[in-house]
Design an enzyme around this catalytic site. Structure first.
Site, PDB file in Angstrom:
ATOM      1  N   TRP A 199       6.052 -10.282  -8.472  1.00 54.80           N
ATOM      2  CA  TRP A 199       7.219 -10.222  -7.580  1.00 54.80           C
ATOM      3  C   TRP A 199       7.660 -11.667  -7.304  1.00 54.80           C
ATOM      4  CZ3 TRP A 199       7.080 -10.288  -1.706  1.00 54.80           C
ATOM      5  CH2 TRP A 199       8.309  -9.904  -1.172  1.00 54.80           C
TER       6      TRP A 199
ATOM      7  N   ASP B  78      -2.141  -7.612  -2.701  1.00 53.29           N
ATOM      8  CA  ASP B  78      -0.861  -7.263  -2.089  1.00 53.29           C
ATOM      9  C   ASP B  78      -0.625  -5.774  -2.359  1.00 53.29           C
ATOM     10  OD1 ASP B  78       1.709  -6.989  -1.185  1.00 53.29           O
ATOM     11  OD2 ASP B  78       2.624  -8.387  -2.600  1.00 53.29           O
TER      12      ASP B  78
ATOM     13  N   LYS C 169       8.052   0.311   2.391  1.00 48.82           N
ATOM     14  CA  LYS C 169       8.329   1.354   1.404  1.00 48.82           C
ATOM     15  C   LYS C 169       7.748   2.707   1.809  1.00 48.82           C
ATOM     16  CE  LYS C 169       9.832  -2.192  -0.485  1.00 48.82           C
ATOM     17  NZ  LYS C 169       9.903  -3.050  -1.612  1.00 48.82           N
TER      18      LYS C 169
END
Ligand SMILES: Cc1ncc(COP(=O)(O)O)c(C=O)c1O
Length: 397
Positions: free
Chosen positions: A130, A211, A246
């Site tokens: 990311w 993560d 999310k």
């Protein structure tokens, strides 16, 4: 002084968004966005979140600060979600957790805490990763490095080169690992690969920095935490960053955590105090609302069950869209085999087509994605999947 600042190139995703907005074609399709979308292309507030918000609004009688480390009930609930209720590290008092502004805030706090404990510590990021990992962790004071992760030709985790690279890392160095739903490639580690990576970290004294921004969106809340739980049970130190953006759809509320597994309970206390002190020096106090919502849902059996169902609907939709897209492409007898898309997880996958083909999709077929061919699976729906498959088949001819 500001005139001395340098102009910046346009962010790749924002650039695509601008082009998408400017396109007047009535059935243009945006596969570049980074948020979940439902069948109608909306990113709605989850019904469980609405119910929690109503209850919080009715009961709230003060807007005073929460605490530097955040909402304690929220932190405990998220710890249980990440590690599982009876995890040995939790029972031993080796885990400390602070609420942060989103997963991004968690990455920042965790990065700063690591840099405070070990100045200029080296952290290996997956290639690709990311794109926000680099600035967040660099500003925190870490030294960035990479390890190979994705084999673009074989459309799978490039595990042997990954292990070979990390086998050369030195004790005390960190490895950033995506807990599940790798962003951008969608290819996750298998249980065997998590086990092998855990053994490597044990052998070489490496510290995982996990993560997990999409827990619950790959295979299930517990299934997706397999790697975190394994590493936290076996290794003396693990850094974990999690996000409610999310899985609870709380994007703009900015809520997540930085959580630290320490070698012993004394070190865990130091980690908590120092993480709070790091936060104090950056934003002082975390926002309340998102964590209050998450704590309310996770602490209320009925609402929690409702949320688990809503999360399962998002996950099932993503996984079935993956299968549907693969079927549609196979039916068009494309020269490329896209079956890998159904084996990957989460919102993102690389289609694995060229930059020129991505541009043709945009210019001739009004289908937008980033140049790397990363698509957001949630941007597909039953109304547009045939057009997406036709267009991909057309540019591959
Ligand atoms: C891999 C990864 N980590 C962390 C985040 C952080 O998200 P947020 O700061 O919105 O919680 C994201 C969001 O896209 C992500 O994809």
């Amino acid at each position: 002084m500001f005139e001395t600042l340098k102009p910046l190139p346009m962010d790749a995703i924002l650039g695509i968004m601008t082009l998408f907005r400017a396109d007047s074609h009535p059935s243009k399709i945006d596969l570049s966005v980074g948020v979940y979308q439902d069948e109608q292309g909306r990113t709605p507030v989850l019904p469980s979140v609405k119910r929690a918000e109503q209850a919080i609004l009715a009961a709230q009688d003060s807007k005073t600060y929460v605490a530097i480390a955040g909402n304690a009930a929220f932190n405990r609930s998220i710890e249980e979600l990440i590690y599982g209720k009876d995890h040995p590290a939790l029972k031993a008092g080796r885990v400390s957790t602070v609420q942060t502004p989103g997963g991004s805030g968690g990455l920042s706090i965790a990065g700063h805490l690591v840099a405070r404990a070990k100045p200029n510590a080296r952290i290996y990021l997956s290639d690709p990763t990311w794109p926000n990992h680099q600035p967040l962790l660099k500003v925190a004071g870490l030294t960035l490095d990479t390890y190979p992760y994705y084999d673009y030709a074989k459309h799978r985790v490039d595990f042997e080169p990954m292990i070979a690279r990390l086998d050369k890392a030195s004790a005390g160095e960190l490895v950033l690992i995506h807990g599940c739903c790798h962003n951008p490639c969608g290819a996750d580690l298998s249980k065997e690969q998590w086990e092998a990576l855990t053994q490597l970290c044990e052998r070489r004294g490496l510290v995982p920095f996990i993560d997990i921004a999409y827990q619950g969106l790959a295979e299930g809340l517990d299934e997706d935490a397999f790697g975190v739980r394994l590493m936290a049970a076996r290794l003396p130190e693990v850094v974990v960053v999690s996000s409610c953006s999310k899985n609870l759809g709380l994007y703009r509320e900015r809520v997540g955590v930085a959580s630290f597994v320490s070698a012993n309970a004394e070190a865990a206390k130091l980690a908590t105090a120092n993480a709070a002190n790091v936060a104090r020096g950056i934003y002082s106090m975390p926002p309340d609302h998102g964590a209050a919502i998450a704590a309310y849902i996770l602490g209320n059996a009925e609402l929690r069950a409702q949320w688990v169902k809503e999360l399962a609907e998002m996950r099932t939709r993503l996984n079935s869209l993956r299968r549907l897209l693969v079927e549609k492409l196979a039916a068009r007898k494309t020269p490329m085999d896209f079956s890998f898309i159904a084996k990957e997880h989460g919102m993102f996958s690389f289609l694995g087509i060229t930059k020129e083909q991505v541009i043709r999709l945009r210019e001739e077929f009004h289908i937008y994605m980033v140049e790397s061919s990363r698509v957001n699976i949630a941007g597909i729906n039953h109304a547009n999947v045939d057009r997406v498959a036709d267009a991909i088949a057309a540019v591959l001819k």
